[in-house]
Design an enzyme around this catalytic site. Sequence first.
Site, short mmCIF file in Angstrom:
data_model
loop_
_atom_site.label_atom_id
_atom_site.label_comp_id
_atom_site.label_asym_id
_atom_site.label_seq_id
_atom_site.Cartn_x
_atom_site.Cartn_y
_atom_site.Cartn_z
N CYS A 79 0.88 -1.19 0.00
CA CYS A 79 0.00 0.00 0.00
C CYS A 79 0.91 1.22 0.00
O CYS A 79 1.14 1.83 1.04
CB CYS A 79 -0.88 0.06 1.25
SG CYS A 79 -1.86 -1.40 1.56
N ALA B 100 1.13 4.41 -1.70
CA ALA B 100 0.89 5.85 -1.90
C ALA B 100 1.01 6.60 -0.57
O ALA B 100 0.64 6.06 0.47
CB ALA B 100 -0.48 6.07 -2.51
N PRO B 101 1.54 7.84 -0.57
CA PRO B 101 2.02 8.62 -1.72
C PRO B 101 3.44 8.30 -2.17
O PRO B 101 3.97 8.96 -3.05
CB PRO B 101 1.91 10.06 -1.22
CG PRO B 101 2.13 9.95 0.25
CD PRO B 101 1.57 8.62 0.68
N GLY B 102 4.09 7.30 -1.54
CA GLY B 102 5.37 6.83 -2.06
C GLY B 102 6.60 7.17 -1.24
O GLY B 102 7.71 6.83 -1.62
N GLY B 103 6.43 7.84 -0.10
CA GLY B 103 7.57 8.21 0.73
C GLY B 103 8.39 7.02 1.20
O GLY B 103 9.62 7.03 1.12
N LYS B 104 7.70 5.98 1.66
CA LYS B 104 8.42 4.81 2.20
C LYS B 104 9.04 3.99 1.06
O LYS B 104 10.16 3.51 1.17
CB LYS B 104 7.47 3.97 3.05
CG LYS B 104 6.93 4.72 4.25
CD LYS B 104 5.94 3.92 5.05
CE LYS B 104 5.23 4.78 6.08
NZ LYS B 104 4.24 5.69 5.50
N ASP C 129 -0.43 0.20 -5.40
CA ASP C 129 -1.54 0.91 -4.78
C ASP C 129 -2.81 0.66 -5.59
O ASP C 129 -2.74 0.26 -6.76
CB ASP C 129 -1.27 2.41 -4.66
CG ASP C 129 -2.06 3.01 -3.50
OD1 ASP C 129 -1.59 2.91 -2.35
OD2 ASP C 129 -3.15 3.54 -3.73
N ASP D 262 -4.78 -4.10 -5.85
CA ASP D 262 -5.51 -3.99 -4.59
C ASP D 262 -4.93 -4.98 -3.58
O ASP D 262 -4.97 -6.20 -3.80
CB ASP D 262 -7.00 -4.29 -4.85
CG ASP D 262 -7.86 -4.10 -3.62
OD1 ASP D 262 -7.30 -3.92 -2.51
OD2 ASP D 262 -9.11 -4.13 -3.75
N CYS E 233 -0.22 4.90 10.84
CA CYS E 233 0.00 6.23 11.43
C CYS E 233 -1.14 6.52 12.41
O CYS E 233 -1.71 7.60 12.43
CB CYS E 233 0.10 7.30 10.35
SG CYS E 233 -1.31 7.37 9.24
#
Length: 408
Positions: free
Chosen positions: A225, A227-231, A249, A276, A346
């Site tokens: 999962c 998005a937004p792609g930071g990790k 995503d 998914d 989070c």
Amino acid sequence: LSNQGRGLATEIIYGVIENKYYIDYMIDKLSKVKTNKMEIYVKTLLRMGVYQIMFLNSISDYAAVNETVNLAKKKNSKVSGFINGILRNVIRQKEEIGKVKTKDDIEYLAIKYSYDKWMIKNWMAHFGKEFTEELVEANNERPNIYLRTNTLKITRGELIEKLAEQNIKAEKVNVVEEAIKVEHLKDIENNKLYKEGLFTVQDISSMLVGKILNPQKDTKVLDVCSAPGGKTTHIATLMENSGQVVSRDIFEHKIKLIQNSVNRLGLKNVDVQLFDALNLDKDSIDKFDSVLADVPCSGLGIIKRKPEIKYKEKEEIKDLPKLQKQILQNAAKYVKVGGTLIYSTCTIQDDENIEVVESFLQSNKRFQLEKIENINIDLENEDKGYLKIYPNVHGMDGFFIAKLKRVR
């Protein structure tokens, strides 16, 4: 808008959202027509005016009233007198109007810090009164902005120097060696250094996920999962552009967002896919050295950044643990023997965090929690294999990160 205008607009929008219930409480003290009966634009203008008078020192009370009344006239001159009267009363009764009068602790915190009551009740039951007060206070502070240095293109020290040339105050963050805390960084997307892919914006808690996953060069990693792609981009960077990071995503517009980040940062080892996480991908079973399940959650750890989360209803989030368990079950199937599975959220809710992991371990004997090393943030739990991060305790976004190993 000018940078100054943008700054003020952002301050008012976030400030009103952050303090909505408290502001309405003050308006209701002075108005015969209660806020729940007002037309939305009247209520919005009043909230903006009250916020500026009660919370903003940078604007004079007179200017706040004047501008709000002028906006009201543009929409409907009949209500401008009503708005003028309320706001002038707010100024006159400034000292008294901000006092929340109730003997009920839950009600007091829900009004004063603007939360749906169930959240305060839930935290009081889990953490106690003192911790809850500290938590809601911490959530009302302005969030710090952190940058993650793109170590493929520049060192942290060099980036700090380049930011200083733009008069941006930047300092090292000890917890993560590529992290920088910045002040006065405006209009980030148009910043030359950002466009060149020298950094990305990411909170420390979020950076810790990649650090705990600790991907090795030339391995295969899956982010289910992403998005937004930071990790994803952090993991790919830690792998020094080697191996492969499969980044998935469910939403097409988010896939584009991830791809844009990948391109901007100059990453060549990321494969972005539309998929998914609730569905099982049979072709991926036992194929990955590491898998990250950073699952959809209630977001109750990042209220400081997204104050609208305060008004989520209990109903909205009650089915999340079921969804999280399903994603984790699928993600686990993609891990090779000896591989690592990271579960993160989070939020600070145990029913979305440690309880999901414990439930998973009961039915998956092939996995066990693995000690987290070299982080030293949540000393109470790291040896057990997970971290609980709280804004009021650790000074960063509320997060949960668990490290699991496939043992057979």
